[in-house]
Each structure stands twice: as structure tokens, then as C-alpha cells.
Design a protein around this motif. Sequence first.
Motif, short mmCIF file in Angstrom:
data_model
loop_
_atom_site.label_atom_id
_atom_site.label_comp_id
_atom_site.label_asym_id
_atom_site.label_seq_id
_atom_site.Cartn_x
_atom_site.Cartn_y
_atom_site.Cartn_z
N GLU A 176 0.84 -1.18 0.00
CA GLU A 176 0.00 0.00 0.00
C GLU A 176 0.88 1.23 0.00
O GLU A 176 2.06 1.17 0.33
CB GLU A 176 -0.94 0.01 1.21
N VAL A 177 0.28 2.33 -0.38
CA VAL A 177 0.99 3.60 -0.40
C VAL A 177 0.51 4.41 0.80
O VAL A 177 -0.69 4.57 0.99
CB VAL A 177 0.71 4.37 -1.72
N ARG A 178 1.43 4.87 1.58
CA ARG A 178 1.07 5.70 2.72
C ARG A 178 0.69 7.09 2.20
O ARG A 178 1.47 7.72 1.50
CB ARG A 178 2.24 5.83 3.70
N ARG A 179 -0.49 7.52 2.51
CA ARG A 179 -0.97 8.82 2.06
C ARG A 179 -0.60 9.89 3.08
O ARG A 179 -0.63 9.65 4.28
CB ARG A 179 -2.49 8.80 1.88
N ASP A 180 -0.31 11.07 2.56
CA ASP A 180 -0.02 12.22 3.41
C ASP A 180 -1.33 12.66 4.06
O ASP A 180 -2.28 13.02 3.36
CB ASP A 180 0.57 13.35 2.56
N PRO A 181 -1.43 12.64 5.39
CA PRO A 181 -2.71 12.99 6.04
C PRO A 181 -3.13 14.44 5.77
O PRO A 181 -4.32 14.74 5.71
CB PRO A 181 -2.44 12.76 7.53
N HIS A 182 -2.17 15.34 5.56
CA HIS A 182 -2.52 16.73 5.25
C HIS A 182 -3.16 16.84 3.87
O HIS A 182 -4.11 17.59 3.67
CB HIS A 182 -1.28 17.63 5.33
N MET A 183 -2.64 16.08 2.91
CA MET A 183 -3.21 16.09 1.56
C MET A 183 -4.61 15.48 1.57
O MET A 183 -5.53 15.99 0.95
CB MET A 183 -2.30 15.30 0.61
N ARG A 184 -4.78 14.39 2.31
CA ARG A 184 -6.09 13.75 2.42
C ARG A 184 -7.11 14.73 2.99
O ARG A 184 -8.22 14.87 2.48
CB ARG A 184 -5.98 12.52 3.30
N GLN A 185 -6.73 15.46 4.04
CA GLN A 185 -7.63 16.42 4.66
C GLN A 185 -7.98 17.55 3.69
O GLN A 185 -9.13 17.97 3.61
CB GLN A 185 -7.00 17.00 5.95
N ALA A 186 -7.00 18.02 2.92
CA ALA A 186 -7.25 19.09 1.95
C ALA A 186 -8.24 18.63 0.88
O ALA A 186 -9.14 19.37 0.48
CB ALA A 186 -5.94 19.53 1.30
N VAL A 187 -8.11 17.39 0.43
CA VAL A 187 -9.03 16.85 -0.58
C VAL A 187 -10.44 16.72 0.00
O VAL A 187 -11.42 17.08 -0.64
CB VAL A 187 -8.53 15.50 -1.13
N LEU A 188 -10.54 16.23 1.22
CA LEU A 188 -11.86 16.10 1.86
C LEU A 188 -12.52 17.46 2.04
O LEU A 188 -13.72 17.61 1.81
CB LEU A 188 -11.72 15.40 3.21
N GLU A 189 -11.76 18.45 2.43
CA GLU A 189 -12.33 19.81 2.60
C GLU A 189 -12.78 20.38 1.27
O GLU A 189 -13.82 21.01 1.17
CB GLU A 189 -11.30 20.73 3.26
N ARG A 190 -11.99 20.15 0.22
CA ARG A 190 -12.35 20.68 -1.10
C ARG A 190 -13.60 20.02 -1.63
O ARG A 190 -14.46 20.68 -2.20
CB ARG A 190 -11.19 20.46 -2.07
N THR A 191 -13.77 18.72 -1.45
CA THR A 191 -14.94 18.02 -1.99
C THR A 191 -16.19 18.26 -1.19
O THR A 191 -17.28 18.12 -1.71
CB THR A 191 -14.68 16.50 -2.10
#
Length: 193
Positions: A176-191
Motif C-alpha cells: 500500500e501507499v502511505r498517504r499524506d494525512p494533510h493532503m487527504r484532509q485538503a481533498v476532503l475539505e475541497r470536496t
Amino acid sequence: MRVRLCWRRGGRNPNEKNYAAAQLIARLRPGGWDTTLEYLAERDRQHGITHNLLLQRDGDEIIYAALLPVEAVSSIWHRQRDVSNELQRRGSMGRIRKNHAENGSSPTLWLQDDRAPDAHKVSDALWQWPGVIDLAEIAPQVGREYFDDTFDDCPSPDYSTPGRDEGSRLSVVRSEVRRDPHMRQAVLERTSA
């Protein structure tokens, strides 16, 4: 149908509730505006798409839902471009200097423009086009009883046939690829905006 979302109304600009538009494609194809519009129509036809749905929402509320036939997209775009050019020529667009339809290098269809007194004439070209329907304005039919019989059409399942929900253990290897939690949060906020 192909669904195209209009520009978001996320509170970034106090003027953003005065307009609604959807880009048809991110950038022009080689050959210019007409070649790009022909490409879009042919691509839709090849996929069996007969209509485009331009959807403008504001939070959870759908403001516009313009359903237009694929074969009308190019003609509507040309009409909006011509109306915008004429309004520009007459000086009736205030500080707006760009053509509505030619949004940078992206062909765009407008559903609303209230930024200048005559700007609505650009979006009127879409709404007055034969075959265009604003699905957001269709009132539910009163007096008709509605019931969901979808489940009733399916046979009752027999839960005894699949067997038991037990099995033997097995070892699984995965990567698996470890996702950057800050990037994940930014995507969730944008969507969610």
C-alpha cells in the motif's frame, strides 16, 4: 447523459452567486473552437450520450439543472458567444471585458449572469433554446401516489443456500501507499465545499 458541474459557490468571492457556468472541456484542441466543439459532440455520440446536464449547486441545494441535447451544445455555445460579443461591442457589460463563451482556452456555457444589467442575455440564449429543460424547476406532480416497488420486483433471497460465514485462515501479502494525512484532509475539505 454527461454531467458537467458548474463553478463552485464556496464563498471565495462575494459576487459568485451572480453567475453560473460550466466549462465544456479544460482546453482547446488543436484546430480551435469549432474543432473542439465537434470533438466533444462526436465523443458523446460514440459513448451513446444524448444529453448534457449542466448542474449548479449551492451547498446542498440545486440551483440549476440544465438538460440539453448533445446536438444543440455547439449551437448554444455559438449563440452565447455572439450575444456576448454584441453586448461587449455596445459597451453594456460594465467592467466585463472577456467573451463569456471563450473563457480563456475553455469553451463555456452560461446558465446565469447577473453581474451587469444586460449580462443575463447570454444565459437567456441557453434557456430559450428549443429542447433545453431546467430540471431544477420541474415541480413534483401533486396528487400522484408514489411508492418504491423496486424490492418487490426481486425474488426473496434464500439465505440457507450460500452456506456458513466461517472459513479457514489464510495469509495475505499486500502493498500500500502511505498517504499524506494533510493532503487527504485538503481533498476532503475541497470536496465537501
